[in-house]
Design a protein around this motif. Structure first.
Motif, PDB file in Angstrom:
ATOM      1  N   GLU A   1       0.692  -1.007  -0.009  1.00 36.79           N
ATOM      2  CA  GLU A   1      -0.084   0.045  -0.140  1.00 36.79           C
ATOM      3  C   GLU A   1       0.781   1.174   0.011  1.00 36.79           C
ATOM      4  O   GLU A   1       1.815   1.266   0.694  1.00 36.79           O
TER       5      GLU A   1
ATOM      6  N   ASN B   1       0.621   5.767  -0.646  1.00 38.50           N
ATOM      7  CA  ASN B   1      -0.157   7.071  -0.802  1.00 38.50           C
ATOM      8  C   ASN B   1       0.132   7.859  -2.130  1.00 38.50           C
ATOM      9  O   ASN B   1       0.076   9.071  -2.033  1.00 38.50           O
TER      10      ASN B   1
ATOM     11  N   GLY C   1      -1.175   7.267  -7.616  1.00 44.23           N
ATOM     12  CA  GLY C   1      -2.487   6.130  -8.180  1.00 44.23           C
ATOM     13  C   GLY C   1      -2.195   5.947  -9.705  1.00 44.23           C
ATOM     14  O   GLY C   1      -1.335   6.543 -10.197  1.00 44.23           O
TER      15      GLY C   1
ATOM     16  N   THR D   1      -6.713   1.023  -6.827  1.00 39.66           N
ATOM     17  CA  THR D   1      -6.148   2.585  -6.917  1.00 39.66           C
ATOM     18  C   THR D   1      -6.897   3.493  -7.378  1.00 39.66           C
ATOM     19  O   THR D   1      -8.075   3.300  -7.886  1.00 39.66           O
ATOM     20  N   GLU D   2      -6.663   4.814  -7.054  1.00 44.50           N
ATOM     21  CA  GLU D   2      -7.406   5.757  -7.493  1.00 44.50           C
ATOM     22  C   GLU D   2      -6.405   7.064  -7.503  1.00 44.50           C
ATOM     23  O   GLU D   2      -5.551   7.257  -6.654  1.00 44.50           O
TER      24      GLU D   2
ATOM     25  N   GLY E   1      -4.532  10.372  -7.107  1.00 45.26           N
ATOM     26  CA  GLY E   1      -4.607  10.993  -5.996  1.00 45.26           C
ATOM     27  C   GLY E   1      -4.692  10.474  -4.487  1.00 45.26           C
ATOM     28  O   GLY E   1      -4.602  10.920  -3.576  1.00 45.26           O
ATOM     29  N   ARG E   2      -5.203   9.163  -4.770  1.00 45.59           N
ATOM     30  CA  ARG E   2      -5.225   8.481  -3.522  1.00 45.59           C
ATOM     31  C   ARG E   2      -4.234   7.411  -3.188  1.00 45.59           C
ATOM     32  O   ARG E   2      -4.087   7.025  -1.947  1.00 45.59           O
ATOM     33  N   GLY E   3      -3.665   6.843  -4.215  1.00 46.67           N
ATOM     34  CA  GLY E   3      -2.704   5.843  -3.885  1.00 46.67           C
ATOM     35  C   GLY E   3      -2.894   4.672  -4.417  1.00 46.67           C
ATOM     36  O   GLY E   3      -3.898   4.583  -5.203  1.00 46.67           O
ATOM     37  N   THR E   4      -2.575   3.321  -4.265  1.00 45.46           N
ATOM     38  CA  THR E   4      -2.445   2.394  -4.624  1.00 45.46           C
ATOM     39  C   THR E   4      -2.342   0.991  -3.558  1.00 45.46           C
ATOM     40  O   THR E   4      -1.690   1.276  -2.621  1.00 45.46           O
TER      41      THR E   4
END
Length: 137
Positions: free
Chosen positions: A81, A83, A86, A122-123, A125-128
């Motif tokens: 994980e 931050n 994405g 994933t998104e 701007g949010r991370g993976t």
């Protein structure tokens, strides 16, 4: 979701040394789970690729890993994980040969082929978050 067997271990992925530690920890769990040598190699290779992606593309993050049980099956789960930025185009990122950097483009698609269960969340701007499991046979 599979039931954890014992404790889950969490390690930071902030340097190349951490990538090596992640690989070693996953190998140790694969041996404890009694995965075949071939399956150990597949899981360790996938974990190494995913840890490197966490570092290089996600700017660092964490790996959580442990033994899991589903019904009567025992396996090794690893969750990576970050931050970071994405992944904008997941389908493209999972295409063999495609790379956003200077690599061979086998990281995500290769990792997916090497494990039994693969989940990518994933998104931009949010991370993976990538979760993988290799089951003992």
């Amino acid at each position: 979701m599979p039931t954890p067997e014992g404790e889950q271990e969490c390690i930071p992925v902030r340097s190349n040394d951490d990538v090596v530690r992640a690989r070693q920890l996953v190998r140790s769990l694969a041996q404890r789970c009694k995965l075949s040598l071939v399956d150990q190699t597949k899981l360790v290779t996938a974990a190494s690729e995913l840890a490197r992606n966490t570092l290089v593309y996600g700017g660092g993050g964490v790996m959580r890993t442990g033994l899991v049980r589903r019904d009567m099956r025992l396996g090794v789960a690893a969750v990576f994980e970050d931050n970071g930025p994405g992944i904008a185009d997941v389908d493209l990122a999972l295409t063999d040969g495609w790379t956003s950097g200077s690599g061979l483009g086998l990281g995500l698609s290769g990792a997916r082929r090497l494990v039994d269960d693969f989940v990518l969340d994933t998104e931009v701007g949010r991370g993976t978050l990538v979760s993988v499991i290799k089951w003992a046979r």
